[in-house]
Design a protein around this motif. Structure first.
Motif, PDB file in Angstrom:
ATOM      1  N   GLN A  16     -20.895  16.663   8.693  1.00  0.00           N
ATOM      2  CA  GLN A  16     -20.144  16.061   7.588  1.00  0.00           C
ATOM      3  C   GLN A  16     -19.817  17.123   6.517  1.00  0.00           C
ATOM      4  O   GLN A  16     -18.704  17.231   6.015  1.00  0.00           O
ATOM      5  N   ARG A  17     -20.827  17.932   6.240  1.00  0.00           N
ATOM      6  CA  ARG A  17     -20.702  18.987   5.246  1.00  0.00           C
ATOM      7  C   ARG A  17     -19.649  20.022   5.656  1.00  0.00           C
ATOM      8  O   ARG A  17     -18.804  20.431   4.844  1.00  0.00           O
ATOM      9  N   SER A  18     -19.686  20.400   6.916  1.00  0.00           N
ATOM     10  CA  SER A  18     -18.714  21.395   7.406  1.00  0.00           C
ATOM     11  C   SER A  18     -17.297  20.858   7.314  1.00  0.00           C
ATOM     12  O   SER A  18     -16.384  21.550   6.853  1.00  0.00           O
ATOM     13  N   ILE A  19     -17.115  19.616   7.744  1.00  0.00           N
ATOM     14  CA  ILE A  19     -15.773  19.027   7.725  1.00  0.00           C
ATOM     15  C   ILE A  19     -15.254  18.956   6.290  1.00  0.00           C
ATOM     16  O   ILE A  19     -14.129  19.354   5.988  1.00  0.00           O
ATOM     17  N   GLN A  20     -16.098  18.461   5.411  1.00  0.00           N
ATOM     18  CA  GLN A  20     -15.695  18.298   4.013  1.00  0.00           C
ATOM     19  C   GLN A  20     -15.349  19.646   3.367  1.00  0.00           C
ATOM     20  O   GLN A  20     -14.356  19.769   2.662  1.00  0.00           O
ATOM     21  N   THR A  21     -16.167  20.649   3.664  1.00  0.00           N
ATOM     22  CA  THR A  21     -15.904  21.972   3.065  1.00  0.00           C
ATOM     23  C   THR A  21     -14.573  22.525   3.573  1.00  0.00           C
ATOM     24  O   THR A  21     -13.781  23.077   2.810  1.00  0.00           O
ATOM     25  N   LEU A  22     -14.325  22.384   4.881  1.00  0.00           N
ATOM     26  CA  LEU A  22     -13.057  22.885   5.425  1.00  0.00           C
ATOM     27  C   LEU A  22     -11.865  22.190   4.770  1.00  0.00           C
ATOM     28  O   LEU A  22     -10.873  22.831   4.404  1.00  0.00           O
ATOM     29  N   ILE A  23     -11.973  20.872   4.605  1.00  0.00           N
ATOM     30  CA  ILE A  23     -10.860  20.133   3.981  1.00  0.00           C
ATOM     31  C   ILE A  23     -10.627  20.629   2.557  1.00  0.00           C
ATOM     32  O   ILE A  23      -9.501  20.926   2.151  1.00  0.00           O
ATOM     33  N   GLU A  24     -11.698  20.751   1.805  1.00  0.00           N
ATOM     34  CA  GLU A  24     -11.536  21.157   0.403  1.00  0.00           C
ATOM     35  C   GLU A  24     -11.006  22.584   0.292  1.00  0.00           C
ATOM     36  O   GLU A  24     -10.169  22.879  -0.562  1.00  0.00           O
ATOM     37  N   ILE A  25     -11.489  23.470   1.168  1.00  0.00           N
ATOM     38  CA  ILE A  25     -11.008  24.858   1.064  1.00  0.00           C
ATOM     39  C   ILE A  25      -9.530  24.945   1.434  1.00  0.00           C
ATOM     40  O   ILE A  25      -8.783  25.747   0.875  1.00  0.00           O
ATOM     41  N   SER A  26      -9.085  24.078   2.341  1.00  0.00           N
ATOM     42  CA  SER A  26      -7.652  24.111   2.676  1.00  0.00           C
ATOM     43  C   SER A  26      -6.814  23.695   1.461  1.00  0.00           C
ATOM     44  O   SER A  26      -5.649  24.057   1.351  1.00  0.00           O
ATOM     45  N   ASN A  27      -7.392  22.950   0.542  1.00  0.00           N
ATOM     46  CA  ASN A  27      -6.682  22.617  -0.701  1.00  0.00           C
ATOM     47  C   ASN A  27      -6.843  23.689  -1.771  1.00  0.00           C
ATOM     48  O   ASN A  27      -6.010  23.839  -2.648  1.00  0.00           O
ATOM     49  N   LEU A  28      -7.949  24.402  -1.681  1.00  0.00           N
ATOM     50  CA  LEU A  28      -8.239  25.409  -2.704  1.00  0.00           C
ATOM     51  C   LEU A  28      -7.435  26.686  -2.485  1.00  0.00           C
ATOM     52  O   LEU A  28      -6.979  27.318  -3.431  1.00  0.00           O
ATOM     53  N   ILE A  29      -7.271  27.069  -1.230  1.00  0.00           N
ATOM     54  CA  ILE A  29      -6.632  28.367  -0.976  1.00  0.00           C
ATOM     55  C   ILE A  29      -5.151  28.151  -0.689  1.00  0.00           C
ATOM     56  O   ILE A  29      -4.781  27.315   0.131  1.00  0.00           O
ATOM     57  N   ASN A  30      -4.314  28.862  -1.427  1.00  0.00           N
ATOM     58  CA  ASN A  30      -2.858  28.652  -1.403  1.00  0.00           C
ATOM     59  C   ASN A  30      -2.299  28.792   0.019  1.00  0.00           C
ATOM     60  O   ASN A  30      -2.480  29.820   0.670  1.00  0.00           O
ATOM     61  N   GLN A  31      -1.633  27.748   0.491  1.00  0.00           N
ATOM     62  CA  GLN A  31      -1.105  27.741   1.865  1.00  0.00           C
ATOM     63  C   GLN A  31       0.280  28.379   1.961  1.00  0.00           C
ATOM     64  O   GLN A  31       0.861  28.441   3.043  1.00  0.00           O
ATOM     65  N   THR A  32       0.820  28.830   0.824  1.00  0.00           N
ATOM     66  CA  THR A  32       2.174  29.381   0.893  1.00  0.00           C
ATOM     67  C   THR A  32       2.190  30.901   0.857  1.00  0.00           C
ATOM     68  O   THR A  32       3.037  31.524   1.471  1.00  0.00           O
ATOM     69  N   THR A  56      -4.274  35.377   2.104  1.00  0.00           N
ATOM     70  CA  THR A  56      -4.769  34.019   1.955  1.00  0.00           C
ATOM     71  C   THR A  56      -5.303  33.549   3.318  1.00  0.00           C
ATOM     72  O   THR A  56      -5.435  34.345   4.243  1.00  0.00           O
ATOM     73  N   VAL A  57      -5.606  32.275   3.418  1.00  0.00           N
ATOM     74  CA  VAL A  57      -6.070  31.710   4.693  1.00  0.00           C
ATOM     75  C   VAL A  57      -5.187  30.500   5.010  1.00  0.00           C
ATOM     76  O   VAL A  57      -5.017  29.624   4.157  1.00  0.00           O
ATOM     77  N   LEU A  58      -4.627  30.479   6.208  1.00  0.00           N
ATOM     78  CA  LEU A  58      -3.752  29.364   6.594  1.00  0.00           C
ATOM     79  C   LEU A  58      -4.478  28.415   7.541  1.00  0.00           C
ATOM     80  O   LEU A  58      -5.182  28.862   8.449  1.00  0.00           O
ATOM     81  N   PHE A  59      -4.282  27.128   7.332  1.00  0.00           N
ATOM     82  CA  PHE A  59      -4.860  26.098   8.196  1.00  0.00           C
ATOM     83  C   PHE A  59      -3.729  25.423   8.963  1.00  0.00           C
ATOM     84  O   PHE A  59      -2.730  25.022   8.358  1.00  0.00           O
ATOM     85  N   SER A  60      -3.883  25.275  10.290  1.00  0.00           N
ATOM     86  CA  SER A  60      -2.800  24.668  11.078  1.00  0.00           C
ATOM     87  C   SER A  60      -2.748  23.163  10.816  1.00  0.00           C
ATOM     88  O   SER A  60      -3.765  22.542  10.466  1.00  0.00           O
TER      89      SER A  60
END
Ligand code: 16G
Length: 538
Positions: free
Chosen positions: A409-425, A387-391
Motif C-alpha cells: 500500500q505504501r509503495s503504491i501510494q508513494t509512487l502515485i504521489e511522486i508522479s504528481n510531485l515531479i514535473n511530467q513535462t 525529471t522522472v516520467l511515469f507512463s
C-alpha cells in the motif's frame, strides 16, 4: 484584417538586421538580447501557425536564456503536452528568423501554410501563452513577440514572470482541460505542495523540519520558491534563500547558480557552509538544479544530475520491488543519460542498481523522448537538467491495483504521489528539489549518505575556440566524431594511454565553441588526457 495586411502594418520595426544569422538550437534561439527583436517577431508568427496546425491547441512561448549572462536572451516554443517543439518545426523557425524582408516572410508563411494544410484565412485564431524570466530585455521582447502573434490574430495570455517549467506546466494543464492540474500559478503550487504534504505526513518519520539553503542565481526561481515554501510548506521545510535579487537583472547568474557551481565545482557567492548541511543551486529560469555540501573536513562535494539520477533510480527500484507482483513484474525502470554522465554513475546504475541505462545526445528533448519509453524513466543530464516520467499505463495500474500488505500500500501510494510531485513535462528545479528532499527524508539520509553511493571519476570539461565548430560532426550519441576526418582515431589513440580513460568532443549548441570532455582513473591522468585532446582539436 488578413495576414498580409497585418504583417504589413506590423513588420517595419521588426525587420532583421542584414548581417545577422540565427539558428533554433538545443534550447530555442539564444544570443545577445539586443539582436533578437526580429527573431521573436517571427517566432510569434510561427507559434500562431503551430497552434492553427494543431487545431487551436495552446502553444507556449518562453523568453529566457537560462544560465547565460544578463545581456543575453532567448526564446523557445512549448508543444501542447508541455514538451519541446517538434524537431521538424525547428527548421521552419530557423528559416523564418533569417528572412530579411516583409515580402520574403509573407512568401515563406504562405508556402509553409500550404505545405502543412493550414488555411490562413479561415478566421480561426490560434492560442498561445507567453512568459519570461527576470531579464531586463524580457519585456520588450515579449512585446515584439506579441506583434508577431497579432499578424495572425492569435489569442494570447501573457503570464509575465514565470520559471520555464511553470509555463510548461500551464501549457499541459490548458490542453488537458485541467486534468494535469489547475490552470494557474496557484494550481502549480497546490499540485506540488499537496503531493509533498501527502508523502511527508504518511511516510516521513521525523520530528524536525527539513533544512535546505537555495541559491536562486538571482533569477525568477527565487521568488517562486519563496512563495511555495512560505505559503504552502512552512510546516515541513525550513528554507533559506540566497542570491535572490531577481529585481536586479545585472546580478543574474553572476557568481551563482547551477551552471557556476557545476562548472567551477565550488560554492556560489554568499554561502557560508555548515558541514553536512544540504545546499541547492537553481539556474536563471529554474529548469535545473544541483546540490552540494561540505563534508566534516570542509571539503566541497557536488551532488549533480548524475547523483540525482542514481538517488531516484535506486529509490524507485526499491519501491517497485516492494509493490504487488503484478506491478513489480511488469514495470520497466530505466535511466537516460548523456555522454557527460560520469562513468562511475553509469557503472553504479547498471551494475549495482541493475537498472538499464540509455545514452542520448545532449539536450533535454532527446533525453525526454527516450525516458518516455519506460514505465518509470529517470533522466538527468550531469548539469542538473532532468525529471522522472511515469507512463500512462503505469499510472492507470497504480489506480486500480489492490495491495495485500501495508508495505505494498505504501509503495503504491508513494509512487502515485511522486508522479504528481515531479514535473511530467520538463526538468524543473523546484519540483526536483522537493522530490530529492522527500526521498532523502524517507530514507533518513544525510548528504554524505547520498554521496557515498559511488565516487566520481576525475573529469574535466574544457572549451576550445575553433575557426568553425560546425565541421565537428558526431555519431553514437555524440561519443564519436565522423568529421574532421581522422580526428577520432587520434582521440582513441590518446585515450588508450590512460587508465579508465574516456574522452569525446562535440560542438556546443549554445556557444561558438567545441567542448572536450575527459575522464580517467586519476586526476593527473585526466588533466593530461584533457590537454592532449584539446591540442588535437585546435
Ligand atoms: C541547453 C540544453 C541543455 C544542454 C545544454 C548544452 C535544454 C532545455 N537545454 O541548455 O539540456 O545541456 O544546452 O549546452 O535543452 P552546449 O550544447 O552548449 O554544451
Amino acid at each position: 484584417m488578413s495576414f498580409r495586411d497585418q504583417l504589413h502594418a506590423l513588420y517595419a520595426p521588426h525587420q532583421k538586421p542584414g548581417h545577422l544569422s540565427f539558428t533554433y538550437g538545443t534550447a530555442g534561439f539564444r544570443t545577445l538580447a539586443s539582436t533578437l527583436d526580429s527573431v521573436v517577431f517571427t517566432v510569434g508568427i510561427l507559434a500562431s501557425l503551430r497552434s492553427k496546425y494543431l487545431n487551436g491547441q495552446t502553444i507556449g512561448i518562453m523568453i529566457t536564456a537560462s544560465h547565460n549572462p544578463p545581456q543575453d536572451n532567448g526564446i523557445k516554443l512549448i508543444d501542447p503536452q508541455g514538451e519541446m517543439l517538434e524537431a521538424s518545426w525547428e527548421a521552419y523557425a530557423t528559416k523564418l528568423a533569417n528572412l530579411g524582408t516583409e515580402e520574403e516572410v509573407f512568401a515563406e508563411v504562405e508556402r509553409l501554410a500550404q505545405n502543412l494544410g493550414i488555411d490562413l484565412n479561415d478566421g480561426v485564431s490560434g492560442n498561445v501563452i507567453i512568459a519570461r524570466d527576470s531579464r531586463e530585455s524580457g519585456l520588450a521582447l515579449t512585446k515584439a513577440t506579441i506583434d508577431g502573434l497579432k499578424t495572425m490574430g492569435t489569442k494570447v495570455t501573457d503570464y509575465q514572470l514565470l520559471t520555464t517549467p511553470e509555463l510548461h506546466y500551464l501549457v499541459k494543464c490548458i490542453n488537458t482541460q485541467g486534468a494535469y492540474g489547475e490552470v494557474s500559478e496557484v494550481g502549480y503550487y497546490k499540485k506540488l505542495s499537496t503531493a509533498f504534504r501527502n508523502i511527508y505526513e504518511n511516510f516521513v518519520q521525523s520530528d524536525s523540519k527539513i533544512q535546505i539553503t537555495i541559491d536562486a542565481a538571482n533569477g525568477i526561481g527565487g521568488p517562486k520558491a519563496e512563495t511555495l515554501f512560505t505559503e504552502y510548506l512552512s510546516q515541513y521545510v525550513d528554507f533559506q534563500l540566497v542570491n535572490n535579487q531577481y529585481q536586479d537583472p545585472q546580478a543574474l547568474n553572476v557568481g551563482s547558480g547551477a551552471d557556476f557551481v557545476k562548472t567551477n565545482q565550488k560554492l556560489p557567492n554568499n554561502i557560508t557552509p555548515e558541514p553536512l548541511k544540504l545546499y541547492a543551486s537553481f539556474d536563471g529560469d529554474a529548469d535545473r538544479v544541483v546540490f552540494y555540501y561540505v563534508d566534516s573536513n570542509s571539503v566541497f562535494k557536488l551532488l549533480d544530475g548524475d547523483k540525482i539520477a542514481t538517488l531516484l533510480a535506486g529509490f524507485f527500484k526499491d519501491l517497485v520491488s516492494k509493490s504487488p507482483a503484478k506491478l513489480s513484474e511488469s514495470c520497466q525502470i530505466g535511466v537516460v543519460q548523456t555522454a557527460y554522465a560520469n562513468g562511475s554513475s553509469t557503472n553504479h546504475i547498471t551494475d549495482v542498481l541493475q537498472v538499464p541505462v540509455v545514452c542520448t545526445p545532449t539536450g533535454v528533448k532527446h533525453l525526454h523522448h527516450e525516458a518516455a519509453k519506460f514505465d518509470i524513466g529517470v533522466y538527468f543530464e550531469a548539469n542538473g537538467h532532468g525529471t522522472v516520467l511515469f507512463s500512462e499505463s503505469l499510472l492507470s495500474l497504480l489506480q486500480t491495483i489492490e495491495p495485500s500488505t501495508p508495505q505494498e500500500q505504501r509503495s503504491i501510494q508513494t509512487l502515485i504521489e511522486i508522479s504528481n510531485l515531479i514535473n511530467q513535462t520538463v526538468g524543473d528545479a523546484i519540483s526536483d528539489l522537493l522530490t530529492v528532499l522527500i526521498v532523502l527524508s524517507i530514507k533518513q539520509w544525510t548528504p554524505d549518505n547520498w554521496d557515498e553511493s559511488y565516487t566520481d571519476l576525475p573529469n574535466r570539461l574544457a572549451k576550445v575556440i575553433v575557426p568553425d565548430r560546425h565541421v565537428f560532426k558526431t555519431i553514437n550519441a555524440e561519443r564519436q566524431l565522423t568529421s574532421p576526418k581522422g580526428l577520432q582515431l587520434q582521440i582513441d589513440d590518446a585515450v588508450s594511454k590512460y587508465n579508465g580513460g574516456r574522452s569525446f568532443v562535440r560542438a556546443s549548441g549554445t556557444e561558438d565553441a567545441v567542448r572536450v570532455y575527459a575522464e580517467a582513473a586519476s586526476k593527473s591522468e585526466c588533466e593530461e588526457l584533457s590537454k592532449e585532446v584539446c591540442e588535437l582539436v585546435k
